[in-house]
Motif scaffolding. Structure first.
Motif, PDB file in Angstrom:
ATOM      1  N   MET A   1       0.828  -1.178   0.000  1.00 57.75           N
ATOM      2  CA  MET A   1       0.000   0.000   0.000  1.00 57.75           C
ATOM      3  C   MET A   1       0.874   1.244   0.000  1.00 57.75           C
ATOM      4  O   MET A   1       0.571   2.201  -0.685  1.00 57.75           O
ATOM      5  CB  MET A   1      -0.910  -0.049   1.226  1.00 57.75           C
ATOM      6  CG  MET A   1      -1.767   1.129   1.386  1.00 57.75           C
ATOM      7  SD  MET A   1      -3.369   0.752   0.776  1.00 57.75           S
ATOM      8  CE  MET A   1      -4.219   2.196   1.241  1.00 57.75           C
ATOM      9  N   LEU A   2       1.947   1.200   0.772  1.00 61.50           N
ATOM     10  CA  LEU A   2       2.834   2.349   0.847  1.00 61.50           C
ATOM     11  C   LEU A   2       3.506   2.601  -0.496  1.00 61.50           C
ATOM     12  O   LEU A   2       3.632   3.749  -0.917  1.00 61.50           O
ATOM     13  CB  LEU A   2       3.876   2.122   1.942  1.00 61.50           C
ATOM     14  CG  LEU A   2       4.804   3.286   2.245  1.00 61.50           C
ATOM     15  CD1 LEU A   2       3.989   4.491   2.691  1.00 61.50           C
ATOM     16  CD2 LEU A   2       5.783   2.901   3.319  1.00 61.50           C
ATOM     17  N   CYS A   3       3.904   1.538  -1.187  1.00 60.16           N
ATOM     18  CA  CYS A   3       4.527   1.702  -2.502  1.00 60.16           C
ATOM     19  C   CYS A   3       3.537   2.292  -3.494  1.00 60.16           C
ATOM     20  O   CYS A   3       3.904   3.119  -4.320  1.00 60.16           O
ATOM     21  CB  CYS A   3       5.041   0.357  -3.022  1.00 60.16           C
ATOM     22  SG  CYS A   3       6.412  -0.278  -2.068  1.00 60.16           S
ATOM     23  N   GLY A   4       2.288   1.869  -3.410  1.00 61.43           N
ATOM     24  CA  GLY A   4       1.264   2.417  -4.292  1.00 61.43           C
ATOM     25  C   GLY A   4       1.046   3.899  -4.058  1.00 61.43           C
ATOM     26  O   GLY A   4       0.891   4.674  -4.996  1.00 61.43           O
TER      27      GLY A   4
ATOM     28  N   LEU B   1      -6.776   7.584  -1.182  1.00 63.44           N
ATOM     29  CA  LEU B   1      -7.949   7.251  -0.388  1.00 63.44           C
ATOM     30  C   LEU B   1      -8.969   6.526  -1.246  1.00 63.44           C
ATOM     31  O   LEU B   1      -9.309   6.959  -2.338  1.00 63.44           O
ATOM     32  CB  LEU B   1      -8.563   8.532   0.178  1.00 63.44           C
ATOM     33  CG  LEU B   1      -9.525   8.379   1.328  1.00 63.44           C
ATOM     34  CD1 LEU B   1      -8.813   7.767   2.532  1.00 63.44           C
ATOM     35  CD2 LEU B   1     -10.097   9.721   1.720  1.00 63.44           C
ATOM     36  N   GLY B   2      -9.416   5.369  -0.799  1.00 63.60           N
ATOM     37  CA  GLY B   2     -10.395   4.592  -1.539  1.00 63.60           C
ATOM     38  C   GLY B   2      -9.787   3.449  -2.348  1.00 63.60           C
ATOM     39  O   GLY B   2     -10.516   2.678  -2.952  1.00 63.60           O
TER      40      GLY B   2
ATOM     41  N   ASN C   1      -8.915  -2.229  -3.765  1.00 65.90           N
ATOM     42  CA  ASN C   1      -8.121  -2.627  -4.932  1.00 65.90           C
ATOM     43  C   ASN C   1      -6.822  -3.297  -4.512  1.00 65.90           C
ATOM     44  O   ASN C   1      -6.384  -4.264  -5.139  1.00 65.90           O
ATOM     45  CB  ASN C   1      -7.823  -1.423  -5.815  1.00 65.90           C
ATOM     46  CG  ASN C   1      -9.041  -0.906  -6.522  1.00 65.90           C
ATOM     47  OD1 ASN C   1     -10.041  -1.600  -6.628  1.00 65.90           O
ATOM     48  ND2 ASN C   1      -8.975   0.317  -6.990  1.00 65.90           N
ATOM     49  N   VAL C   2      -6.193  -2.794  -3.470  1.00 60.79           N
ATOM     50  CA  VAL C   2      -4.948  -3.384  -2.982  1.00 60.79           C
ATOM     51  C   VAL C   2      -5.199  -4.786  -2.447  1.00 60.79           C
ATOM     52  O   VAL C   2      -4.450  -5.721  -2.737  1.00 60.79           O
ATOM     53  CB  VAL C   2      -4.321  -2.482  -1.890  1.00 60.79           C
ATOM     54  CG1 VAL C   2      -3.164  -3.175  -1.211  1.00 60.79           C
ATOM     55  CG2 VAL C   2      -3.888  -1.161  -2.480  1.00 60.79           C
ATOM     56  N   ILE C   3      -6.273  -4.960  -1.691  1.00 59.13           N
ATOM     57  CA  ILE C   3      -6.595  -6.274  -1.130  1.00 59.13           C
ATOM     58  C   ILE C   3      -6.910  -7.261  -2.245  1.00 59.13           C
ATOM     59  O   ILE C   3      -6.439  -8.403  -2.242  1.00 59.13           O
ATOM     60  CB  ILE C   3      -7.764  -6.160  -0.131  1.00 59.13           C
ATOM     61  CG1 ILE C   3      -7.321  -5.364   1.089  1.00 59.13           C
ATOM     62  CG2 ILE C   3      -8.270  -7.537   0.277  1.00 59.13           C
ATOM     63  CD1 ILE C   3      -8.439  -4.970   2.015  1.00 59.13           C
TER      64      ILE C   3
ATOM     65  N   LEU D   1      -5.212  -7.334 -12.267  1.00 59.32           N
ATOM     66  CA  LEU D   1      -6.274  -6.398 -11.915  1.00 59.32           C
ATOM     67  C   LEU D   1      -6.248  -5.176 -12.830  1.00 59.32           C
ATOM     68  O   LEU D   1      -7.298  -4.685 -13.248  1.00 59.32           O
ATOM     69  CB  LEU D   1      -6.138  -5.974 -10.455  1.00 59.32           C
ATOM     70  CG  LEU D   1      -7.269  -5.142  -9.891  1.00 59.32           C
ATOM     71  CD1 LEU D   1      -8.563  -5.945  -9.890  1.00 59.32           C
ATOM     72  CD2 LEU D   1      -6.939  -4.677  -8.492  1.00 59.32           C
ATOM     73  N   THR D   2      -5.073  -4.700 -13.182  1.00 56.62           N
ATOM     74  CA  THR D   2      -4.956  -3.562 -14.100  1.00 56.62           C
ATOM     75  C   THR D   2      -5.453  -3.931 -15.485  1.00 56.62           C
ATOM     76  O   THR D   2      -6.157  -3.143 -16.124  1.00 56.62           O
ATOM     77  CB  THR D   2      -3.490  -3.094 -14.172  1.00 56.62           C
ATOM     78  OG1 THR D   2      -3.049  -2.767 -12.850  1.00 56.62           O
ATOM     79  CG2 THR D   2      -3.345  -1.884 -15.061  1.00 56.62           C
ATOM     80  N   ALA D   3      -5.104  -5.123 -15.948  1.00 51.14           N
ATOM     81  CA  ALA D   3      -5.557  -5.559 -17.279  1.00 51.14           C
ATOM     82  C   ALA D   3      -7.074  -5.674 -17.330  1.00 51.14           C
ATOM     83  O   ALA D   3      -7.696  -5.277 -18.319  1.00 51.14           O
ATOM     84  CB  ALA D   3      -4.911  -6.902 -17.636  1.00 51.14           C
ATOM     85  N   VAL D   4      -7.680  -6.185 -16.261  1.00 49.34           N
ATOM     86  CA  VAL D   4      -9.140  -6.285 -16.219  1.00 49.34           C
ATOM     87  C   VAL D   4      -9.765  -4.890 -16.236  1.00 49.34           C
ATOM     88  O   VAL D   4     -10.747  -4.643 -16.934  1.00 49.34           O
ATOM     89  CB  VAL D   4      -9.593  -7.088 -14.978  1.00 49.34           C
ATOM     90  CG1 VAL D   4     -11.091  -6.949 -14.754  1.00 49.34           C
ATOM     91  CG2 VAL D   4      -9.208  -8.544 -15.130  1.00 49.34           C
TER      92      VAL D   4
END
Length: 69
Positions: A1-4, A21-22, A26-28, A55-58
């Protein structure tokens, strides 16, 4: 999460405290798709990165097909 959050801050060229925020769900989801066990255990960073890519491709496919969820 921190890297994101750091990647998002680098993209928008500022460090806002609520920039990501929010994105928690998505991370989980990306971690679960990558194979992270919800009960603990070992996982490789490569597996988590695969989950993020999936997840990004979807998400990209969804927006290209004009699918609203």
């Amino acid at each position: 999460m921190l890297c994101g959050r750091n990647a998002l801050a680098a993209r928008i060229s500022s460090g806002q405290p609520n920039a990501a925020l929010g994105f928690e769900l998505n991370v989980i989801v990306a971690c679960i798709l990558g194979g992270v066990s919800l009960n603990g255990g070992k996982v490789t960073m490569t597996a988590v990165v695969r989950g993020v890519i999936l997840l990004t491709a979807v998400g990209i496919d969804k927006s290209l097909c004009n699918v609203m969820l």
